[in-house]
Write a protein that holds these residues in place. Structure first.
Motif, PDB file in Angstrom:
ATOM      1  N   PRO A 168       2.211  -4.341  -3.078  1.00 33.75           N
ATOM      2  CA  PRO A 168       1.513  -5.577  -3.498  1.00 33.75           C
ATOM      3  C   PRO A 168       0.618  -6.151  -2.409  1.00 33.75           C
ATOM      4  O   PRO A 168      -0.266  -6.953  -2.706  1.00 33.75           O
ATOM      5  CB  PRO A 168       2.660  -6.538  -3.821  1.00 33.75           C
ATOM      6  CG  PRO A 168       3.838  -6.019  -3.073  1.00 33.75           C
ATOM      7  CD  PRO A 168       3.664  -4.543  -2.947  1.00 33.75           C
ATOM      8  N   TYR A 214       1.376  -6.661 -10.387  1.00 36.87           N
ATOM      9  CA  TYR A 214       0.853  -7.650  -9.449  1.00 36.87           C
ATOM     10  C   TYR A 214      -0.416  -8.251 -10.041  1.00 36.87           C
ATOM     11  O   TYR A 214      -1.440  -7.564 -10.103  1.00 36.87           O
ATOM     12  CB  TYR A 214       0.567  -7.005  -8.091  1.00 36.87           C
ATOM     13  CG  TYR A 214       1.692  -6.102  -7.661  1.00 36.87           C
ATOM     14  CD1 TYR A 214       2.994  -6.605  -7.494  1.00 36.87           C
ATOM     15  CD2 TYR A 214       1.490  -4.752  -7.443  1.00 36.87           C
ATOM     16  CE1 TYR A 214       4.042  -5.771  -7.140  1.00 36.87           C
ATOM     17  CE2 TYR A 214       2.529  -3.909  -7.077  1.00 36.87           C
ATOM     18  CZ  TYR A 214       3.799  -4.427  -6.937  1.00 36.87           C
ATOM     19  OH  TYR A 214       4.846  -3.604  -6.590  1.00 36.87           O
ATOM     20  N   ARG A 217      -4.370  -9.434  -5.941  1.00 33.92           N
ATOM     21  CA  ARG A 217      -4.193  -8.710  -4.684  1.00 33.92           C
ATOM     22  C   ARG A 217      -5.041  -9.371  -3.600  1.00 33.92           C
ATOM     23  O   ARG A 217      -6.050  -9.991  -3.900  1.00 33.92           O
ATOM     24  CB  ARG A 217      -4.644  -7.251  -4.831  1.00 33.92           C
ATOM     25  CG  ARG A 217      -3.701  -6.397  -5.655  1.00 33.92           C
ATOM     26  CD  ARG A 217      -4.185  -4.948  -5.705  1.00 33.92           C
ATOM     27  NE  ARG A 217      -3.202  -4.103  -6.362  1.00 33.92           N
ATOM     28  CZ  ARG A 217      -2.134  -3.574  -5.776  1.00 33.92           C
ATOM     29  NH1 ARG A 217      -1.904  -3.804  -4.488  1.00 33.92           N
ATOM     30  NH2 ARG A 217      -1.291  -2.820  -6.455  1.00 33.92           N
TER      31      ARG A 217
ATOM     32  N   SER B 267       8.805  -4.483  -6.172  1.00 30.86           N
ATOM     33  CA  SER B 267       7.629  -4.537  -5.294  1.00 30.86           C
ATOM     34  C   SER B 267       7.896  -3.921  -3.930  1.00 30.86           C
ATOM     35  O   SER B 267       6.970  -3.673  -3.166  1.00 30.86           O
ATOM     36  CB  SER B 267       7.161  -5.982  -5.129  1.00 30.86           C
ATOM     37  OG  SER B 267       8.210  -6.770  -4.594  1.00 30.86           O
TER      38      SER B 267
END
Ligand SMILES: NC(=O)C1=CN([C@@H]2O[C@H](COP(=O)(O)OP(=O)(O)OC[C@H]3O[C@@H](n4cnc5c(N)ncnc54)[C@H](O)[C@@H]3O)[C@@H](O)[C@H]2O)C=CC1
Ligand SMILES: NC(=O)C1=CN([C@@H]2O[C@H](COP(=O)(O)OP(=O)(O)OC[C@H]3O[C@@H](n4cnc5c(N)ncnc54)[C@H](O)[C@@H]3O)[C@@H](O)[C@H]2O)C=CC1
Ligand SMILES: NC(=O)C1=CN([C@@H]2O[C@H](COP(=O)(O)OP(=O)(O)OC[C@H]3O[C@@H](n4cnc5c(N)ncnc54)[C@H](O)[C@@H]3O)[C@@H](O)[C@H]2O)C=CC1
Ligand SMILES: NC(=O)C1=CN([C@@H]2O[C@H](COP(=O)(O)OP(=O)(O)OC[C@H]3O[C@@H](n4cnc5c(N)ncnc54)[C@H](O)[C@@H]3O)[C@@H](O)[C@H]2O)C=CC1
Lengths: 371, 371, 371, 371
Positions: A168, A214, A217, B267
């Motif tokens: 992520p 996600y 970013r 994640s």
């Protein structure tokens, strides 16, 4: 007959892979003409020159149209990013060249349609780089399924996972832009779809969910940017003959590097395959005494053609690049008018049609029948 | 305080498993009262008598209502087929007994609702036999997820497969009747749903496909009969927190015997578990040097509580029946008013609600939000 | 007939395991009398009392001789450390009790010989706790070997590895003293030897190497002390029928927790087993088409007796403690004069003879024939 | 500088493998000159001609001495059966050529000595085809061991097994003749010995047992003939630094196809590798929380050099033939005077010395120290 003259556009990951195949195909298979590596195109002249030297091509150019215009070139390997495929493949076909284009055909369906149309009109061979179907182990699975070893197939699961989008904290880059496509779906779910097509024909109906692990970013220049496509896609499918299937694709799956797991269930047995262990597969047969039934791990062997062309001993293992050599041999077969096992633009368009239907199904939150 | 008086209804697969747990729980855990095995009910008097002798119960009866009326019975294990759960559990609760009822609650949702209602009014402990959440390995997975070892979870896949319906030549029997339920969905997909509930809470939205691998089956008396429910079910799901998930359940999957594969992606890493190898799990952590990252196979060990209560050495392995002993310990904990890890009728109803939503989603061919 | 009266000496790892078995054997197998848990002995009175309560024994004592003198006791489980086995087992046999003694017999060969002698004179059943032979999977392997499924066996490898001595910074403790024995050889190589005995009979000739991964260890009180025995042992062996075999045992093998890997090669196939995955084994049969030959992973199932007594469904898995329940059933069978599968003191002495020959072979650096 | 001129003698299994490497090395590595494939020798002229065409060599001959006399040849690949290695390699070295000779050096130790002597005098590069050390995964293992990732190594096990001699009904052929060597020991145990040499240096002391699974075999012309060498060999070894090791080699091990399993135990962890899954290895590190320790399965990746020269993505997999391309690159490095990782005749002789010591140890039934 003069040897096939080869043109190669692009020399990245796949460009090198094609170059290796063109260099090796004669030595491996023996029963073909050694191709002549004529012309190589890269984005700039310096790189083109350097790569031509490395890959053994006679000429180098920064202008791919020059390559296509070269009368010594009979086949063009298109290994550039997806957005260039249509333009280059179409130009090559129109110039009377055979085309070996990397998958997928094109981001836009209309472009893919034009590619097929041109291919049809040209009468030339137009093949796509779906190399996973070329694995001798996969071919043998097709044989087993065809022979009825596991009976009538009724259920399939296929997973394709990698982790190159799993971090992520990695910066936003073009793969997360909408212009790059739907995400996992067209980025690589086309690979498992090529396996399904190869083994069972085309997909008839789909319902899809997609996910953004996600939502945004970090940008390398500071700040954050919203992710525009989906790193994960899950699809319920119906194939012909009432086969139910599930497709799962995830490019943010930590720990998965090149996983394509295929589970095939039939009325007499099951088959399991994992691309991360591409030199083996598992077979369960519901026969004999129950107390000794189990999944059998079968190692790739000369009996699984054309493994024997690479290595005469079982269990020694082919590599990913070897699949491209086999694909190259099949392409040459097709060019020679022999029966061959390639994914033509016709097949490829159908794969892409199913990808677009999947995306539509997600956006409309409903089942889509693929005509 | 007097020891807990136990009543057991049913002595088949699960009945024996409960009996083993009641026999062993004190020896394994030490810190509980040894329960008194008071009363056992079976379909006929002879079998009841025989089983009481084998399982160590004082009294035997063919009339389960006598057992429930027995003042020495404090807890009733209900291990009869699903259609009896509601009637028996409700009677027991109304008689002021705690209830340990096998999963699922009941074929009809309304019955399950009544079960919960009665449990609420009774103030007694009402727990369901979802033993897979009791595996020390599963508990440790919950701990790891809770501690953030794999970061924020964003994607889950769970598969549950067996092959007891895989033979197309096996005679039609009651499991294929509509009255027995939807098929794979309520027959055993409730198990993986209990794991999802345990680890991540409840399912929020679903879209389902179901399949009949074999549309009809031979009858033992000759002729064939149409199969009325579905041996395979595939579900796309959304869990809380935007987690995307896929559930696949198949009781006609040749070669799978007790497979429950759970893949959890976060994640910072991933976790994989397979019930067929219930004494291990795999953990991938995206830290340290990339060249040494990989899935780590972790064997069950005393550090994974309460494995230590069974065996002081790592890697020696618990069995399926041991999970029931742990469940039994948790039940006793709940009865004593201590914090415990059981699936209550409240939790169970929510699981069943999601099952019914899945079936509805299949019939209406659309996404269903679960309120 | 009155039920068997049980006495248990020792309540550590194995003591609890025996207690669980005595508690469960009737419920699991049905076809035996429920044993009466009469008397329990532990090192001190308080602990004895506490454990008797937990394990369900009627009486508790700090004096094991009182237990042996108890007329209600028919069988004595000896689960104390090795140095006590001889004294306790002999006293029990002399008092007319059957004995179930943990492995190995005794550190000194002469003591083991006296144990056997006393057992012979007593006419009582004297069995050793070699539980790994009781695994239904191992029994099935014996059946397969006996049926000739893999042809004539010609080569065997067996590895037993754990890592409880693998940390070089762990303090010196009694396991590294000479008085505790040779090290890996008698500490646990006897387990794989029991498997070899069970499957193939006794060892005929050996040559051994032993190794000290860490020549000395820190003392908790400061300073260091030389390690006096060997954490690793490797043995080349000849079994009857010209079978060549290799035994490797290592208690300092990082990552191995309860590994016992057995590889059996025959003229028609091979079998592989790993105790860390005790609910499966692998079978290779050199028949049928070569292109589908492979190692078959077979999951434990009801067809592998007596797995069915625990669980009616395949692939659900037994645990380590379940092996002791099966051993207990076999012991009762032996006491009842029925054919049974136990390791008698006679068999055990032969195992120990081979261990001593292995040690001698190491010290004399030569092959030793075992008479 | 003119490109390296290549001569190839023999075009069987290894001959083709060398040819593939010579064809690919430039395309894969880029940073070398593209070799010129000058001259190919085979047993007869027709085959030589055919193979030269397939493999891309300019000239063909049935007289390998003509190839060696060819001034355009700079390096000679010797890929003929073992009995020809000495004669051919020595002639090539004497003619001032570099030599890339397949393993092992020669059946007779004296011949191997002469090969080394000639190599020394020639000043040319003389390398052996021990390709398994070239696996990027193996290189990474060497790096990890060197960095102390698993601490001080104290114990090693290595197994090499195939099943090409496993069928007792297969006809007697030359591999079972004494003139072909000791059997498993020199036929392929040299491969694992090359790994041991690569990772840990040379063997210091050995004791060996060898076995004939089948004392005689049928003759194709009828009757039976006694087998003269041993299909199985087991060796206890001492390496430098007090490392204990066990080597097991078996060419009659049903189900094993190309198995080379290496287990390395150190004071801080362990490493496991299996050639049948050559694109992964397992690493156990005894650090961090015990509850999460386990063997980590690490997939081959660009970080494991020079995997990156073949494929930029992890987990996609190299093949057996790719190892030869890496070996070829190392050979060229050596010829260029750069640091390289090859098995020289010097190293190879030491490997063969240990093989002969092993055989002697078997015949004399005693430990042999290798000077
Ligand atoms: N079959 C398979 O398994 C795989 C297929 N692919 C496909 O291969 C294609 C290329 O991907 P990669 O090789 O990974 O990309 P890459 O980025 O490694 O290579 C692309 C190459 O194309 C060159 N290029 C770009 N524009 C050009 C132009 N106008 N003229 C000449 N050269 C130009 C670039 O300079 C670069 O060398 C994509 O379509 C991708 O989907 C990629 C990876 C695996
Ligand atoms: N937690 C788990 O992993 C599992 C749970 N189950 C659940 O356990 C329940 C029972 O299943 P099984 O044990 O497999 O079935 P089973 O058929 O083996 O046993 C059912 C028993 O109930 C008895 N019974 C039926 N009607 C009765 C009555 N009126 N009075 C007294 N006894 C009666 C039968 O005679 C039989 O002994 C089901 O709800 C099933 O879903 C089953 C298997 C595994
Ligand atoms: N079959 C198997 O797989 C295994 C067998 N063993 C064997 O079991 C035996 C015991 O080992 P563990 O249970 O691991 O040891 P442990 O140390 O856990 O238990 C030994 C018990 O004996 C008790 N004890 C010692 N002296 C006593 C005395 N004079 N009177 C009464 N109690 C006394 C101790 O207080 C302790 O409770 C050993 O012979 C060992 O080799 C151990 C582990 C596994
Ligand atoms: N590095 C590795 O992993 C492997 C190494 N080898 C080694 O490679 C060598 C060759 O083995 P294979 O290739 O399996 O044998 P092969 O039998 O497949 O090939 C040998 C070739 O040498 C040719 N030949 C024989 N005498 C000749 C002569 N006088 N002049 C020219 N050519 C001649 C034969 O016609 C044949 O083409 C052996 O030393 C073997 O130990 C073999 C397999 C694997």
């Amino acid at each position: 007959m003069r040897p096939l003259g080869i043109g190669l556009i692009g020399t990245g990951y796949m460009g090198k892979c094609h170059a290796l195949a063109w260099n090796a195909v004669k030595t491996v298979f023996g029963d073909v003409e050694r191709p002549r590596l004529v012309h190589l195109a890269e984005a700039n002249a310096g790189l083109a020159e350097a790569r031509a030297g490395e890959f053994g091509f006679e000429k180098a150019t920064a202008d791919w149209r020059a390559l296509i215009a070269d009368p010594d070139v009979d086949v063009v390997s298109v290994t550039t990013p997806n957005q260039f495929h249509a333009e280059m493949a179409i130009a090559a076909l129109e110039a009377g060249k055979h085309v070996w284009c990397e998958k997928p055909m094109a981001p836009a369906y209309a472009d893919a349609e034009r590619m097929l149309e041109t291919a049809r009109m040209s009468g030339k061979v137009a093949a796509l780089g779906y190399n996973y179907i070329q694995n001798p182990v996969m071919r043998h699975i097709k044989t087993l399924v065809g022979e009825g070893t596991i009976g009538a197939v009724n259920h399939i699961r296929v997973e394709m996972d990698e982790d190159f989008m799993a971090d992520p904290d990695a910066f936003f880059y073009w793969k997360s832009e909408l212009s790059a496509g739907y995400g996992a779906l067209d980025d690589f779910a086309v690979h498992p779809l090529s396996l399904l097509w190869y083994l069972f024909g085309h997909v008839e109906a789909v319902i899809t969910d997609m996910a953004k692990p996600y939502p945004d970013r970090p940008l390398s220049e500071g700040g954050r940017r919203a992710v525009e496509n989906h790193d994960a896609a899950n699809v319920l499918m119906r194939l012909g003959g009432g086969i139910s299937a599930v497709l799962m694709a995830n490019r943010a799956a930590w720990g998965r590097k090149g996983r394509i797991v295929l589970q095939i269930f039939g009325s007499k047995g099951s088959i399991v395959y994992d691309q991360e262990r591409m030199n083996e597969f598992e077979l369960y047969q519901a026969d004999g005494r129950g107390s000794e039934q189990g999944f059998r791990k079968i190692l790739a062997a000369p009996a699984h053609r054309p493994y024997d062309r690479f290595i005469p001993a079982p269990g020694h293992g082919l590599g990913f690049n070897d699949l491209k050599i086999i694909e190259c041999r099949e392409l040459i077969r097709a060019i020679s008018g022999e029966p061959s096992s390639i994914v033509t633009f016709e097949d490829g368009l159908r794969i892409e049609k199913s990808v677009h239907a999947m995306a539509q199904s997600f956006h409309e939150r409903r089942w889509i029948e693929i005509g």
